[in-house]
Design a protein around this motif. Structure first.
Motif, PDB file in Angstrom:
ATOM      1  N   VAL A 122       0.845  -1.206   0.000  1.00 32.03           N
ATOM      2  CA  VAL A 122       0.000   0.000   0.000  1.00 32.03           C
ATOM      3  C   VAL A 122       0.877   1.251   0.000  1.00 32.03           C
ATOM      4  O   VAL A 122       0.638   2.207  -0.741  1.00 32.03           O
ATOM      5  CB  VAL A 122      -0.945  -0.002   1.236  1.00 32.03           C
ATOM      6  CG1 VAL A 122      -1.685   1.335   1.353  1.00 32.03           C
ATOM      7  CG2 VAL A 122      -1.928  -1.157   1.154  1.00 32.03           C
ATOM      8  N   GLN A 123       1.906   1.226   0.844  1.00 32.18           N
ATOM      9  CA  GLN A 123       2.830   2.352   0.948  1.00 32.18           C
ATOM     10  C   GLN A 123       3.525   2.626  -0.393  1.00 32.18           C
ATOM     11  O   GLN A 123       3.626   3.771  -0.832  1.00 32.18           O
ATOM     12  CB  GLN A 123       3.870   2.050   2.034  1.00 32.18           C
ATOM     13  CG  GLN A 123       4.737   3.236   2.417  1.00 32.18           C
ATOM     14  CD  GLN A 123       5.877   2.838   3.345  1.00 32.18           C
ATOM     15  OE1 GLN A 123       6.384   1.724   3.286  1.00 32.18           O
ATOM     16  NE2 GLN A 123       6.285   3.753   4.202  1.00 32.18           N
ATOM     17  N   GLY A 124       3.989   1.564  -1.052  1.00 30.64           N
ATOM     18  CA  GLY A 124       4.661   1.713  -2.346  1.00 30.64           C
ATOM     19  C   GLY A 124       3.731   2.214  -3.429  1.00 30.64           C
ATOM     20  O   GLY A 124       4.091   3.074  -4.237  1.00 30.64           O
ATOM     21  N   PHE A 125       2.491   1.690  -3.446  1.00 29.34           N
ATOM     22  CA  PHE A 125       1.519   2.067  -4.475  1.00 29.34           C
ATOM     23  C   PHE A 125       1.130   3.538  -4.347  1.00 29.34           C
ATOM     24  O   PHE A 125       1.194   4.305  -5.309  1.00 29.34           O
ATOM     25  CB  PHE A 125       0.284   1.177  -4.386  1.00 29.34           C
ATOM     26  CG  PHE A 125      -0.713   1.407  -5.491  1.00 29.34           C
ATOM     27  CD1 PHE A 125      -0.444   0.949  -6.779  1.00 29.34           C
ATOM     28  CD2 PHE A 125      -1.897   2.085  -5.256  1.00 29.34           C
ATOM     29  CE1 PHE A 125      -1.355   1.167  -7.809  1.00 29.34           C
ATOM     30  CE2 PHE A 125      -2.807   2.304  -6.279  1.00 29.34           C
ATOM     31  CZ  PHE A 125      -2.533   1.851  -7.557  1.00 29.34           C
ATOM     32  N   ILE A 126       0.763   3.940  -3.120  1.00 28.12           N
ATOM     33  CA  ILE A 126       0.319   5.328  -2.918  1.00 28.12           C
ATOM     34  C   ILE A 126       1.500   6.292  -3.021  1.00 28.12           C
ATOM     35  O   ILE A 126       1.420   7.340  -3.655  1.00 28.12           O
ATOM     36  CB  ILE A 126      -0.393   5.473  -1.549  1.00 28.12           C
ATOM     37  CG1 ILE A 126      -1.651   4.587  -1.517  1.00 28.12           C
ATOM     38  CG2 ILE A 126      -0.776   6.914  -1.284  1.00 28.12           C
ATOM     39  CD1 ILE A 126      -2.378   4.593  -0.205  1.00 28.12           C
ATOM     40  N   GLY A 127       2.629   5.917  -2.400  1.00 30.37           N
ATOM     41  CA  GLY A 127       3.810   6.793  -2.422  1.00 30.37           C
ATOM     42  C   GLY A 127       4.374   6.987  -3.814  1.00 30.37           C
ATOM     43  O   GLY A 127       4.922   8.052  -4.128  1.00 30.37           O
ATOM     44  N   GLY A 128       4.237   5.966  -4.662  1.00 36.15           N
ATOM     45  CA  GLY A 128       4.745   6.066  -6.031  1.00 36.15           C
ATOM     46  C   GLY A 128       4.128   7.208  -6.813  1.00 36.15           C
ATOM     47  O   GLY A 128       4.719   7.707  -7.772  1.00 36.15           O
ATOM     48  N   GLY A 129       2.928   7.646  -6.398  1.00 33.50           N
ATOM     49  CA  GLY A 129       2.253   8.746  -7.088  1.00 33.50           C
ATOM     50  C   GLY A 129       2.925  10.091  -6.878  1.00 33.50           C
ATOM     51  O   GLY A 129       2.722  11.026  -7.665  1.00 33.50           O
ATOM     52  N   MET A 130       3.723  10.205  -5.807  1.00 29.46           N
ATOM     53  CA  MET A 130       4.350  11.508  -5.523  1.00 29.46           C
ATOM     54  C   MET A 130       5.568  11.777  -6.408  1.00 29.46           C
ATOM     55  O   MET A 130       5.952  12.923  -6.598  1.00 29.46           O
ATOM     56  CB  MET A 130       4.772  11.575  -4.048  1.00 29.46           C
ATOM     57  CG  MET A 130       3.610  11.639  -3.078  1.00 29.46           C
ATOM     58  SD  MET A 130       4.110  12.072  -1.395  1.00 29.46           S
ATOM     59  CE  MET A 130       4.763  10.506  -0.809  1.00 29.46           C
ATOM     60  N   ILE A 131       6.199  10.712  -6.921  1.00 27.80           N
ATOM     61  CA  ILE A 131       7.483  10.882  -7.610  1.00 27.80           C
ATOM     62  C   ILE A 131       7.346  11.604  -8.965  1.00 27.80           C
ATOM     63  O   ILE A 131       7.974  12.646  -9.174  1.00 27.80           O
ATOM     64  CB  ILE A 131       8.195   9.522  -7.765  1.00 27.80           C
ATOM     65  CG1 ILE A 131       8.456   8.907  -6.373  1.00 27.80           C
ATOM     66  CG2 ILE A 131       9.511   9.680  -8.524  1.00 27.80           C
ATOM     67  CD1 ILE A 131       8.898   7.462  -6.387  1.00 27.80           C
TER      68      ILE A 131
END
Length: 528
Positions: free
Chosen positions: A122-131
């Motif tokens: 979940v952390q990787g999926f949601i956080g990936g949107g910030m990059i």
């Protein structure tokens, strides 16, 4: 306003280049968010042993703490452009920052390995949107005259975060506990969420895109990229196609790729617009970004493995040894930005690629005695060269695209760097294993029984174990075998560094074939 800024000619009045303070603060908040998302890959990698002990996980299970994050992130990165257009940068980035922060807390609270893997995904999926959002915002908000300042900032963050990850992770897990690898995100995450919601204002949502969302395309992309990441991450450990899992996910990857490319190339509004690759500068920039991913993530992996296996360092000592690269990158960033206004970006890239190759060539002479001082020159060259490369590559890839394409293209561009890292790690692990086996076989031939040198070495070693009686012979052979394995591994490290040298030498030559970019756009700023 952003559109006017991007399309304005280099000779436009200074007033057009003025940027509202609100947007500068919004951009800074987005940069912090990207830094957290990228840092979270490597900050955990240095402390997997502590997490494994804390959650009573097996060595196979603990690997999924990294793999789950990377697979989820690599699916979100190209998807983020579509979602950002549909929801607006403000709404999408706020959701990503808030979701990443909540997932970080849930990771820290995990009481079992299964919980940890779920929340890491979940952390990787949601956080990936910030990059990708940061890259798109940088080239939307800021006019070409500001690129020499902005491009080094995003280049520094994108490369510094994975480089200093082992240092930060090693310190947190040894000074506090592994829970703080995740809890450290909470306060910055809350600040970024609030700042994103209150400050970002440079685009409007296109809600019609949500109604036309391509679920079939998403299924194909998830199958393709998720399976590709899994195969590359786990292939070496599972002995590639000897494993039923690798065969299964390879099949899923092929079917997913067919479905994804069919939808991307035939729909009017695909999830990922691949037509950005028809821009020659973007295509070349993405290729270079892919290769930089190999160098960036490959060396961030190689040095800790050497220091851990050969030198016996713990995570904190590894972090302290590798801190040099991060420091050099930090100091080189403003120089790289200034250089981009003075020289041809192709020349700057060639200097960077050449420096990187020189660093890995020096490292190819590695021995068991190499320590901080022996690794100093390769690490300095790596840090300086990364920044010299990243600034012109970022400007080249994204600086000449029309504003409408930036969000999609930014996702694709960042995806190439991540995939380069995944491919690089798979190649490095495979090469380490095969070259170690080859060197062991050669060393065994040299110390085969009957050769005088081998007999003398065995006799000398046996003297150390005379107190153990009949077992002395076996113990001496075991020790010599252990030394041979260690020496073979060190020789394999040298081979891998040599392989990386060849890649970057080829990039120096490839940069010669690029078309010189227009003076005002890719990084020359307003100075020409």
């Amino acid at each position: 306003m952003a559109t006017a800024i991007l399309s304005s000619p280099a000779g436009s009045p200074p007033a057009v280049d003025a940027i509202p303070l609100r947007r500068i603060f919004a951009f800074v908040a987005m940069v912090f968010g990207m830094f957290m998302a990228i840092l979270d890959i490597q900050i955990v990698s240095a402390s997997l042993a502590e997490i494994q002990a804390g959650l009573s996980a097996s060595s196979d299970e603990i690997a999924w703490v990294q793999t789950a994050y990377l697979i989820a992130e690599v699916i979100m990165i190209p998807l983020s452009g579509y979602l950002s257009r549909a929801l607006s940068t403000r709404v999408f980035f706020t959701i990503a920052a808030a979701g990443f922060t909540i997932a970080s807390v849930l990771c820290a609270m995990s009481s079992s390995i299964n919980e940890m893997i779920l929340w890491r995904a979940v952390q990787g999926f949601i956080g990936g949107g910030m990059i990708p959002g940061v890259f798109a915002a940088a080239f939307t908000i800021f006019p070409p005259s500001k690129r020499p300042v902005v491009s080094p900032i995003i280049g520094l963050v994108a490369t510094l975060a994975p480089t200093i990850g082992p240092t930060v992770g090693g310190y947190l897990s040894s000074a506090f506990s592994w829970h703080w690898l995740f809890l450290v995100n909470v306060v910055p995450g809350i600040c970024v969420t609030i700042a994103a919601w209150t400050l970002i204002d440079f685009d409007k949502p296109q809600k019609g895109l949500l109604k036309r969302f391509d679920w079939l395309g998403l299924l194909g992309m998830a199958g393709f990229l998720g399976s590709l990441e899994y195969v590359l991450e786990e292939g070496t450990r599972l002995d590639w196609f000897e494993s039923h899992e690798i065969v299964f996910f390879s099949v899923v990857m092929v079917f997913g790729a067919v479905l994804f490319f069919w939808r991307a190339l035939t729909r009017d509004d695909p999830l990922v617009d691949l037509y950005a690759f028809t821009n020659r500068n973007f295509a070349f920039g993405s290729l270079f970004s892919f290769c930089m991913g190999i160098g960036l993530y490959g060396l961030t992996y190689l040095y800790p493995v050497y220091l851990g296996r050969i030198r016996g360092y713990d995570s904190l000592q590894i972090g302290q040894t590798m801190f040099v690269t991060g420091l050099c990158m930090f100091l080189t960033a403003p120089i790289a930005g200034k250089l981009s206004t003075k020289i041809d970006p192709r020349v700057q890239m060639m200097i960077g690629f050449g420096g990187f190759g020189l660093g890995t060539w020096i490292a190819s002479g590695i021995t068991a005695d190499w320590d901080f001082y022996e690794l100093l020159a390769p690490q300095i060259l790596r840090g300086v060269s990364l920044m010299l490369c990243m600034v012109p590559i970022n400007n080249l890839a994204l600086g000449t695209l029309p504003p409408a394409q930036l969000k999609n293209a930014s996702g694709l561009y960042n995806l190439t760097r991540n995939l380069g890292g995944a491919v690089g790690l798979a190649l490095i692990n495979t090469m380490l294993n095969t070259r170690t086996d080859l060197h062991i076989a050669r060393l065994h031939e040299r110390v085969a029984a009957g050769r005088q040198v081998a007999e003398e070495a065995i006799a000398q070693t046996m003297q150390r174990f005379l107190d153990y009686g009949d077992a002395a012979d076996q113990m001496a052979l075991a020790l010599i075998n252990q030394r041979a394995h260690k020496q073979a591994l060190i020789m394999a490290f040298g081979d891998v560094f040599l392989g990386l040298t060849c890649i970057f030498a080829a990039l120096v030559a490839l940069a010669l074939f690029m078309r010189k970019p227009p003076a005002a756009a890719p990084g020359a700023g307003g100075g020409h």
